[in-house]
Design a protein around this motif. Structure first.
Motif, PDB file in Angstrom:
ATOM      1  N   UNK A   1       0.841  -1.193   0.000  1.00 30.72           N
ATOM      2  CA  UNK A   1       0.000   0.000   0.000  1.00 30.72           C
ATOM      3  C   UNK A   1       0.877   1.245   0.000  1.00 30.72           C
ATOM      4  N   UNK A   2       0.410   2.276  -0.647  1.00 27.83           N
ATOM      5  CA  UNK A   2       1.104   3.554  -0.630  1.00 27.83           C
ATOM      6  C   UNK A   2       1.050   4.119   0.794  1.00 27.83           C
ATOM      7  N   UNK A   3       2.024   4.948   1.171  1.00 26.98           N
ATOM      8  CA  UNK A   3       2.040   5.496   2.546  1.00 26.98           C
ATOM      9  C   UNK A   3       0.733   6.183   2.934  1.00 26.98           C
ATOM     10  N   UNK A   4       0.127   6.921   2.012  1.00 27.21           N
ATOM     11  CA  UNK A   4      -1.136   7.592   2.326  1.00 27.21           C
ATOM     12  C   UNK A   4      -2.227   6.568   2.632  1.00 27.21           C
ATOM     13  N   UNK A   5      -2.282   5.478   1.837  1.00 29.51           N
ATOM     14  CA  UNK A   5      -3.272   4.430   2.080  1.00 29.51           C
ATOM     15  C   UNK A   5      -3.051   3.773   3.443  1.00 29.51           C
ATOM     16  N   UNK A   6      -1.796   3.424   3.726  1.00 31.25           N
ATOM     17  CA  UNK A   6      -1.501   2.761   4.994  1.00 31.25           C
ATOM     18  C   UNK A   6      -1.848   3.663   6.170  1.00 31.25           C
ATOM     19  N   UNK A   7      -1.543   4.939   6.054  1.00 27.09           N
ATOM     20  CA  UNK A   7      -1.891   5.873   7.130  1.00 27.09           C
ATOM     21  C   UNK A   7      -3.403   5.924   7.333  1.00 27.09           C
ATOM     22  N   UNK A   8      -4.185   5.827   6.261  1.00 26.84           N
ATOM     23  CA  UNK A   8      -5.641   5.849   6.417  1.00 26.84           C
ATOM     24  C   UNK A   8      -6.139   4.577   7.098  1.00 26.84           C
ATOM     25  N   UNK A   9      -5.508   3.432   6.828  1.00 27.23           N
ATOM     26  CA  UNK A   9      -5.880   2.198   7.522  1.00 27.23           C
ATOM     27  C   UNK A   9      -5.563   2.307   9.016  1.00 27.23           C
ATOM     28  N   UNK A  10      -4.409   2.871   9.331  1.00 23.85           N
ATOM     29  CA  UNK A  10      -4.025   3.025  10.742  1.00 23.85           C
ATOM     30  C   UNK A  10      -4.952   4.011  11.432  1.00 23.85           C
ATOM     31  N   UNK A  11      -5.266   5.126  10.771  1.00 19.16           N
ATOM     32  CA  UNK A  11      -6.214   6.087  11.354  1.00 19.16           C
ATOM     33  C   UNK A  11      -7.573   5.444  11.576  1.00 19.16           C
ATOM     34  N   UNK A  12      -8.039   4.674  10.589  1.00 17.45           N
ATOM     35  CA  UNK A  12      -9.319   3.977  10.731  1.00 17.45           C
ATOM     36  C   UNK A  12      -9.305   3.015  11.900  1.00 17.45           C
ATOM     37  N   UNK A  13      -8.199   2.293  12.038  1.00 21.26           N
ATOM     38  CA  UNK A  13      -8.095   1.361  13.159  1.00 21.26           C
ATOM     39  C   UNK A  13      -8.124   2.104  14.494  1.00 21.26           C
ATOM     40  N   UNK A  14      -7.381   3.189  14.587  1.00 23.47           N
ATOM     41  CA  UNK A  14      -7.349   3.985  15.819  1.00 23.47           C
ATOM     42  C   UNK A  14      -8.767   4.453  16.180  1.00 23.47           C
ATOM     43  N   UNK A  15      -9.473   5.016  15.203  1.00 24.06           N
ATOM     44  CA  UNK A  15     -10.830   5.493  15.434  1.00 24.06           C
ATOM     45  C   UNK A  15     -11.717   4.342  15.908  1.00 24.06           C
ATOM     46  N   UNK A  16     -11.661   3.217  15.203  1.00 21.11           N
ATOM     47  CA  UNK A  16     -12.500   2.077  15.558  1.00 21.11           C
ATOM     48  C   UNK A  16     -12.153   1.524  16.929  1.00 21.11           C
ATOM     49  N   UNK A  17     -10.897   1.482  17.251  1.00 22.65           N
ATOM     50  CA  UNK A  17     -10.466   0.992  18.557  1.00 22.65           C
ATOM     51  C   UNK A  17     -11.081   1.837  19.672  1.00 22.65           C
ATOM     52  N   UNK A  18     -11.063   3.136  19.497  1.00 24.93           N
ATOM     53  CA  UNK A  18     -11.649   4.045  20.504  1.00 24.93           C
ATOM     54  C   UNK A  18     -13.175   3.901  20.542  1.00 24.93           C
ATOM     55  N   UNK A  19     -13.797   3.817  19.366  1.00 24.10           N
ATOM     56  CA  UNK A  19     -15.256   3.676  19.303  1.00 24.10           C
ATOM     57  C   UNK A  19     -15.725   2.340  19.870  1.00 24.10           C
ATOM     58  N   UNK A  20     -14.948   1.285  19.637  1.00 21.65           N
ATOM     59  CA  UNK A  20     -15.329  -0.029  20.161  1.00 21.65           C
ATOM     60  C   UNK A  20     -15.481   0.011  21.676  1.00 21.65           C
ATOM     61  N   UNK A  21     -14.638   0.785  22.348  1.00 23.96           N
ATOM     62  CA  UNK A  21     -14.758   0.907  23.807  1.00 23.96           C
ATOM     63  C   UNK A  21     -16.082   1.526  24.219  1.00 23.96           C
ATOM     64  N   UNK A  22     -16.576   2.440  23.414  1.00 26.04           N
ATOM     65  CA  UNK A  22     -17.835   3.115  23.730  1.00 26.04           C
ATOM     66  C   UNK A  22     -19.055   2.287  23.335  1.00 26.04           C
ATOM     67  N   UNK A  23     -19.015   1.737  22.131  1.00 25.59           N
ATOM     68  CA  UNK A  23     -20.188   1.072  21.565  1.00 25.59           C
ATOM     69  C   UNK A  23     -20.270  -0.408  21.952  1.00 25.59           C
ATOM     70  N   UNK A  24     -19.137  -1.026  22.171  1.00 26.28           N
ATOM     71  CA  UNK A  24     -19.072  -2.445  22.568  1.00 26.28           C
ATOM     72  C   UNK A  24     -18.291  -2.554  23.884  1.00 26.28           C
ATOM     73  N   UNK A  25     -18.823  -2.045  24.986  1.00 23.65           N
ATOM     74  CA  UNK A  25     -18.030  -1.989  26.221  1.00 23.65           C
ATOM     75  C   UNK A  25     -17.625  -3.351  26.787  1.00 23.65           C
TER      76      UNK A  25
END
Length: 122
Positions: A14-38
């Protein structure tokens, strides 16, 4: 026994921009999972290359955000890497697993659908 929301991140050309978007998406989901799936735990299968590149972020998420992490030494082919997120089915003592893409946003509506699935006993 536990319930896991699983993801995989790996170097697959993956291009660096693509990989950064996957990592950002994971970070967001990780934080949201704590709220939505406690009562669920987030699990990540990651290759050594990506782990080393984002080590501070992953280590912070393990320490502060209910993340379990498995670092794989080899960088897989694309299809094998995508299947990594299913490894906990065979290796960990879990009752339920949601396999997710890192760039698919965790939503409340989805959590309601998951709850309906659990209550249906399927």
């Amino acid at each position: 026994m536990s319930k896991l929301i699983t993801y995989s991140l790996f170097e697959a050309g993956a291009q660096p921009f693509e990989m950064a978007s996957y990592v950002r998406g994971f970070y967001f989901n990780c934080r949201m999972n704590n709220l939505i799936y406690p009562d669920w735990r987030t699990h990540l299968e990651v290759d050594r290359t990506i782990y080393e590149k984002y080590k501070n972020l992953f280590d912070w998420l393990v320490a502060n955000n209910n993340l379990s992490l498995n670092i794989n030494e080899q960088t897989p082919d694309l299809c094998v890497g995508m299947l990594w997120r299913m490894k906990p089915i065979f290796t960990l003592d879990v009752t339920r697993i949601l396999c997710r893409d890192t760039d698919a946003v965790t939503t409340y509506k989805e959590a309601q659908a998951v709850q309906m699935w659990i209550q249906s006993n399927y």
